[in-house]
Design an enzyme around this catalytic site. Sequence first.
Site, PDB file in Angstrom:
ATOM      1  N   LYS A 117       0.832  -1.216   0.000  1.00 15.52           N
ATOM      2  CA  LYS A 117       0.000   0.000   0.000  1.00 15.52           C
ATOM      3  C   LYS A 117       0.860   1.257   0.000  1.00 15.52           C
ATOM      4  CE  LYS A 117      -4.495  -1.657   1.039  1.00 15.52           C
ATOM      5  NZ  LYS A 117      -5.786  -1.579   1.702  1.00 15.52           N
ATOM      6  N   LYS A 199      -3.799  -9.092  -6.479  1.00 16.33           N
ATOM      7  CA  LYS A 199      -5.090  -9.578  -5.981  1.00 16.33           C
ATOM      8  C   LYS A 199      -6.221  -8.653  -6.413  1.00 16.33           C
ATOM      9  CE  LYS A 199      -5.798  -7.511  -1.487  1.00 16.33           C
ATOM     10  NZ  LYS A 199      -6.819  -7.562  -0.498  1.00 16.33           N
ATOM     11  N   LYS A 202     -10.985  -3.851  -4.077  1.00 17.06           N
ATOM     12  CA  LYS A 202     -12.060  -2.858  -4.223  1.00 17.06           C
ATOM     13  C   LYS A 202     -11.556  -1.598  -4.895  1.00 17.06           C
ATOM     14  CE  LYS A 202     -13.661  -3.723   0.365  1.00 17.06           C
ATOM     15  NZ  LYS A 202     -12.378  -3.705   1.036  1.00 17.06           N
TER      16      LYS A 202
HETATM   17  N1  AQP Z   1      -8.712 -10.798  -3.705  1.00 20.53           N
HETATM   18  C1  AQP Z   1      -9.115 -11.370  -2.595  1.00 20.53           C
HETATM   19  N2  AQP Z   1      -9.300 -12.709  -2.527  1.00 20.53           N
HETATM   20  C2  AQP Z   1      -9.725 -13.301  -1.392  1.00 20.53           C
HETATM   21  N3  AQP Z   1      -9.995 -12.618  -0.263  1.00 20.53           N
HETATM   22  C3  AQP Z   1      -9.840 -11.283  -0.274  1.00 20.53           C
HETATM   23  N4  AQP Z   1     -10.024 -10.328   0.655  1.00 20.53           N
HETATM   24  C4  AQP Z   1      -9.698  -9.122   0.119  1.00 20.53           C
HETATM   25  N5  AQP Z   1      -9.315  -9.269  -1.151  1.00 20.53           N
HETATM   26  C5  AQP Z   1      -9.389 -10.592  -1.429  1.00 20.53           C
HETATM   27  C6  AQP Z   1     -10.521 -10.575   1.995  1.00 20.53           C
HETATM   28  O1  AQP Z   1     -11.676  -9.764   2.175  1.00 20.53           O
HETATM   29  C7  AQP Z   1     -11.765  -9.390   3.548  1.00 20.53           C
HETATM   30  C8  AQP Z   1     -12.014  -7.929   3.659  1.00 20.53           C
HETATM   31  O2  AQP Z   1     -10.904  -7.213   3.174  1.00 20.53           O
HETATM   32  P1  AQP Z   1     -10.696  -5.718   3.627  1.00 20.53           P
HETATM   33  O3  AQP Z   1     -11.746  -4.884   3.076  1.00 20.53           O
HETATM   34  O4  AQP Z   1     -10.584  -5.667   5.095  1.00 20.53           O
HETATM   35  O5  AQP Z   1      -9.281  -5.293   3.107  1.00 20.53           O
HETATM   36  P2  AQP Z   1      -8.430  -5.656   1.853  1.00 20.53           P
HETATM   37  O6  AQP Z   1      -7.859  -7.027   2.041  1.00 20.53           O
HETATM   38  O7  AQP Z   1      -7.435  -4.555   1.691  1.00 20.53           O
HETATM   39  O8  AQP Z   1      -9.486  -5.667   0.673  1.00 20.53           O
HETATM   40  P3  AQP Z   1      -9.444  -4.984  -0.723  1.00 20.53           P
HETATM   41  O9  AQP Z   1     -10.639  -5.428  -1.473  1.00 20.53           O
HETATM   42  O10 AQP Z   1      -8.106  -5.198  -1.373  1.00 20.53           O
HETATM   43  O11 AQP Z   1      -9.628  -3.443  -0.355  1.00 20.53           O
HETATM   44  P4  AQP Z   1      -8.734  -2.202  -0.707  1.00 20.53           P
HETATM   45  O12 AQP Z   1      -8.768  -2.067  -2.200  1.00 20.53           O
HETATM   46  O13 AQP Z   1      -9.369  -1.054  -0.013  1.00 20.53           O
HETATM   47  O14 AQP Z   1      -7.364  -2.484  -0.193  1.00 20.53           O
HETATM   48  C9  AQP Z   1     -10.447  -9.816   4.218  1.00 20.53           C
HETATM   49  O15 AQP Z   1     -10.676 -10.973   4.967  1.00 20.53           O
HETATM   50  C10 AQP Z   1      -9.540 -10.106   3.048  1.00 20.53           C
HETATM   51  O16 AQP Z   1      -8.603 -11.110   3.351  1.00 20.53           O
END
Ligand code: AQP
Length: 333
Positions: A117, A199, A202
Amino acid sequence: MENTEKKQVVFSAIQPSGTITLGNYLGAVRNWVTMQEEYNCIYALADLHTITVRQNPAQMRRNILDAYASIMACGIDVEKSIFFIQSHVHTHAEIAWILNCYTQFGELGRMTQFKDKSAKHADNINAGLFTYPVLMAGDILLYQADKVPVGADQKQHIELTCDVARRFNGLYGDVFKIPEGFIPQNGARVMSLQNPLNKMSKSDENVNGCVHLLDPPEVIMRKFKRAVTDSDACVRYAEGKDGVNNLMTIYGAVTGKSFEQIEAEFAGKGYGDFKAAVGEAVVEELRPIRERYEQLIKDKAYLEECYRKADETALKISSRTLGKVMKKVGFIR
Ligand code: AQP
């Protein structure tokens, strides 16, 4: 009632940092739903975590409500589980400060999500981004959680949570339950459809890389049709075939089919047929969620009633742990 008290506690949270993705769903939220039967489940919208990356305030307010309705639409039953909003429960920010003083700089510097990040947001490498895993540790430890259903990307943060909890318990006695990550067999790491080495996220700027829970069927189909594959033209799981491997993972997670079954199903067929089948399976999986979301989002008063009630219960439970922590550390109560 007696039975309920014996159930193990599950805690997990999700950031309302954009529209919930297929990755969030397959990696975490789907397990949140199934675990409701067997465990005492406590779930949160981790909006405090979200401001580690700069947000537009009006958009963030919309995202929070949208995410709340989307997660409920996935099947979180507010009669069975507690589903609250993190910033409404002040114990989270308080325990995070205390645990910051029991977490080492070097430990946080090793977190891969911080490295990723910071590279992505090089103009805003704030202290909150660095201490994000401490707030997450506090979220989990406040509820004395036994299990934490998350995607594979959160494994390192769960390990850090356990290290911090053990360190604290080593100093003051058994204050925290040591939690365990609960990572699904299939779908734990869903990758971007456009860049399968990253990965699915969002906040991905490439809209075609990410399938959102609320995408209409035609958009989902289009995204899968455009998904990156390779020139091998054979549906098989193998090293170097990241795009196809990812599509097989998604198809397997949604249909319950093994990689062998998927290979047999598409033997002799081209990627066009395969991508269409994956798209259709995802459309059918997400259809009821989108329909339920459409109903829920219209009823803001009901959503508020749900989170207010959950906020109150979460505050009650977490205050017990925070009180104990503060006493142990030496604050005058
Ligand atoms: N690509 C993924 N595959 C499987 N699991 C995933 N998780 C996130 N991306 C994937 C799981 O979703 C839960 C919530 O995630 P989060 O919102 O707490 O944070 P994150 O992991 O940073 O999710 P994003 O979608 O990547 O958000 P942004 O773009 O804001 O950084 C967690 O259990 C995570 O493991």
